[in-house]
Write a protein that holds these residues in place. Structure first.
Motif, short mmCIF file in Angstrom:
data_model
loop_
_atom_site.label_atom_id
_atom_site.label_comp_id
_atom_site.label_asym_id
_atom_site.label_seq_id
_atom_site.Cartn_x
_atom_site.Cartn_y
_atom_site.Cartn_z
N PHE A 196 0.85 -1.19 0.00
CA PHE A 196 0.00 0.00 0.00
C PHE A 196 0.89 1.24 0.00
N VAL A 197 0.68 2.09 -1.02
CA VAL A 197 1.49 3.31 -1.18
C VAL A 197 0.56 4.51 -1.05
N SER A 198 0.89 5.42 -0.14
CA SER A 198 0.08 6.63 0.04
C SER A 198 0.97 7.86 -0.05
N VAL A 199 0.33 8.98 -0.38
CA VAL A 199 1.02 10.26 -0.48
C VAL A 199 -0.01 11.36 -0.32
N GLY A 200 0.38 12.48 0.28
CA GLY A 200 -0.54 13.59 0.46
C GLY A 200 -0.76 14.36 -0.84
N SER A 201 -1.98 14.85 -1.04
CA SER A 201 -2.28 15.59 -2.27
C SER A 201 -1.53 16.91 -2.33
N GLU A 202 -1.09 17.42 -1.17
CA GLU A 202 -0.37 18.70 -1.14
C GLU A 202 1.14 18.51 -1.04
N GLU A 203 1.61 17.31 -1.21
CA GLU A 203 3.06 17.10 -1.25
C GLU A 203 3.61 17.57 -2.59
N PRO A 204 4.90 17.84 -2.67
CA PRO A 204 5.49 18.26 -3.95
C PRO A 204 5.16 17.27 -5.06
N SER A 205 5.04 17.79 -6.26
CA SER A 205 4.61 16.95 -7.38
C SER A 205 5.56 15.79 -7.64
N ASP A 206 6.86 15.97 -7.36
CA ASP A 206 7.78 14.87 -7.61
C ASP A 206 7.55 13.72 -6.62
N PHE A 207 7.15 14.03 -5.38
CA PHE A 207 6.81 12.97 -4.43
C PHE A 207 5.61 12.18 -4.94
N ARG A 208 4.60 12.89 -5.41
CA ARG A 208 3.39 12.23 -5.90
C ARG A 208 3.69 11.41 -7.15
N GLN A 209 4.53 11.94 -8.00
CA GLN A 209 4.88 11.21 -9.22
C GLN A 209 5.71 9.97 -8.89
N ASP A 210 6.63 10.11 -7.95
CA ASP A 210 7.43 8.94 -7.55
C ASP A 210 6.55 7.82 -7.01
N ALA A 211 5.56 8.19 -6.18
CA ALA A 211 4.68 7.18 -5.60
C ALA A 211 3.87 6.48 -6.71
N ASP A 212 3.36 7.26 -7.65
CA ASP A 212 2.59 6.68 -8.75
C ASP A 212 3.46 5.75 -9.60
N THR A 213 4.67 6.19 -9.89
CA THR A 213 5.58 5.40 -10.72
C THR A 213 5.94 4.09 -10.04
N PHE A 214 6.24 4.17 -8.75
CA PHE A 214 6.62 2.96 -8.02
C PHE A 214 5.45 1.99 -7.93
N ALA A 215 4.26 2.48 -7.67
CA ALA A 215 3.08 1.62 -7.60
C ALA A 215 2.83 0.94 -8.94
N ALA A 216 2.94 1.70 -10.02
CA ALA A 216 2.73 1.13 -11.35
C ALA A 216 3.79 0.09 -11.68
N LEU A 217 5.01 0.37 -11.28
CA LEU A 217 6.10 -0.58 -11.53
C LEU A 217 5.85 -1.89 -10.80
N LEU A 218 5.41 -1.81 -9.55
CA LEU A 218 5.13 -3.03 -8.80
C LEU A 218 3.97 -3.81 -9.41
N ARG A 219 2.96 -3.09 -9.88
CA ARG A 219 1.86 -3.79 -10.55
C ARG A 219 2.34 -4.54 -11.78
N SER A 220 3.31 -3.96 -12.48
CA SER A 220 3.85 -4.63 -13.67
C SER A 220 4.59 -5.91 -13.30
N LYS A 221 4.97 -6.03 -12.01
CA LYS A 221 5.62 -7.25 -11.52
C LYS A 221 4.60 -8.20 -10.88
N GLN A 222 3.31 -7.97 -11.15
CA GLN A 222 2.22 -8.80 -10.65
C GLN A 222 2.06 -8.72 -9.14
N VAL A 223 2.41 -7.58 -8.53
CA VAL A 223 2.22 -7.35 -7.11
C VAL A 223 0.86 -6.70 -6.88
N ALA A 224 0.13 -7.16 -5.87
CA ALA A 224 -1.14 -6.54 -5.52
C ALA A 224 -0.85 -5.22 -4.80
#
Length: 396
Positions: free
Chosen positions: A339-367
């Motif tokens: 489970f990956v969470s991030v605040g909506s008011e955090e810097p955009s690079d933090f939010r982008q990093d979280a999205d990228t990492f979550a998507a990468l893990l999904r590509s590895k068949q991780v729930a």
């Protein structure tokens, strides 16, 4: 309540019960109580002629008498008995709320079975403390000495058992990092959910820091960063005013901290209670979530559930993300949930990093579960991230 490495000596005596005076010539059997000079004792085994004042000690210490303290709770439960474990003589094990003392080496003999009466001495009911703290030293983690500060390696560990704890049940364990800073925020979100019956039952282990707050914040740069970088060392030196010792490297000690968790803390917890290692979880925020990400990529089997809030994935030029890209799908086979969470008011690079990492893990068949916490900054996100993560990964 402070927990010690020795089992607490105490079995409450009823205020209305007066133990008989000890007699030198009398034979006493296991469990017999006596009084000497106003102090109550209980025999651990057959004894005669051994004065309680000079022949008393802790459980397993070799002395025939235990001191009874009416101001203390029942004996703390020892490590849970396990069928596959070998026990030396005078070892203590707990079984379904009672402590037992081994008469000699034994393995596979259930202390509660009628046929094991000669192997195990029944020491009576024991007490599972619902919530307690103890200090654990980590020799793997280097002590960093500066002219004006010492970053030590003692950790304050708090254990919280679930409501209705049953000693015969195997529980998941959630290890919560940054406990010295996030304890109140975690409990503020965890307790209402638990009381409302919305969560599975699990044991919480808060991994804190047994130093002053200044040192604890500085230690995060040592414990949670996977690699050494000169720029980050410089940041921590400047930000915390660490003086002298230019040769001391602060960052990059995550492998040693992980060894501490695996070699000392987890065995300490997971021999004391029946646990389910296949459902072991880790909870981190910011730098400690970076550490959780490091464990996920580098030592995947250790944990199966990862609650990662605002992970500092930018560290060392996004090295963890790069390493995750190069990892194989197969290595995540035992991961049940991230489970990956991030605040909506955090810097955009933090939010982008979280999205990228979550998507990468999904590509590895991780729930993967993911949440953007409305209105939360990097500093305030922990006030909402625990509830979101627990409801995602531990909902009943």
């Amino acid at each position: 309540m402070k927990a010690t490495t020795a089992i607490a000596l105490a079995l409450a005596s009823s205020a209305a019960f007066a133990a008989p005076a000890w007699q030198a010539g009398q034979v006493y059997q296991a469990g017999d109580p006596v009084t000497v000079a106003g102090i109550d004792y209980r025999a651990q085994w057959w004894t005669q002629g051994q004065a309680p004042q000079t022949h008393s000690g802790p459980i397993g210490g070799g002395q025939p008498w235990l001191v009874l303290d009416p101001n203390q709770p029942p004996l703390a439960c020892g490590d849970v008995w396990r069928n596959e474990t070998a026990y030396a003589g005078r070892a203590v094990a707990s079984r379904l709320g009672r402590n037992y003392l081994a008469n000699w080496w034994t393995r596979g003999n259930d202390p509660q079975a009628a046929g094991s009466r000669e192997v195990w001495r029944d020491l009576g009911p024991c007490n599972y403390v619902q919530q307690y703290t103890f200090t654990l030293n980590a020799p793997q983690v280097p002590v960093l000495q500066f002219d004006n500060a010492t970053l030590g390696n003692d950790y304050a560990i708090e254990v919280i058992l679930p409501a209705g704890f049953q000693p015969g049940t195997s529980y998941p364990v959630l290890y919560v990092l940054d406990w010295f800073a996030l304890r109140d925020a975690f409990l503020m979100q965890y307790q209402p959910l638990q009381e409302a019956g919305q969560l599975q039952s699990f044991i919480v282990v808060g991994v804190g820091c047994a130093q002053d707050e200044f040192s604890c914040w500085a230690r995060r740069g040592r414990d949670f960063t996977p690699t050494y970088t000169a720029s980050e060392d410089g940041y921590f030196r400047t930000d915390f005013g660490l003086q002298g010792a230019p040769e001391v490297q602060i960052t990059g000690r995550a492998p040693q901290f992980l060894s501490f968790l695996k070699q000392q803390l987890m065995p300490r917890i997971e021999t004391r209670y029946l646990t389910d290692p296949a459902k072991r979880g880790i909870h981190g925020t910011s730098f400690s979530a970076l550490f959780g990400s490091y464990a996920l990529v580098h030592d995947t089997p250790t944990f199966s559930r990862y609650l990662l809030n605002s992970p500092s994935l930018w560290y060392d030029e996004h090295k963890i993300v790069t390493e995750a890209q190069l990892s194989t799908t197969g290595q995540y086979a035992k991961v049940q949930r991230v489970f990956v969470s991030v605040g909506s008011e955090e810097p955009s690079d933090f939010r982008q990093d979280a999205d990228t990492f979550a998507a990468l893990l999904r590509s590895k068949q991780v729930a993967v579960g993911e949440a953007t916490l409305a209105g939360e900054t990097h500093e305030s996100a922990p006030l909402a991230a625990t509830a979101a993560g627990l409801l995602d990964s531990y909902a009943r």
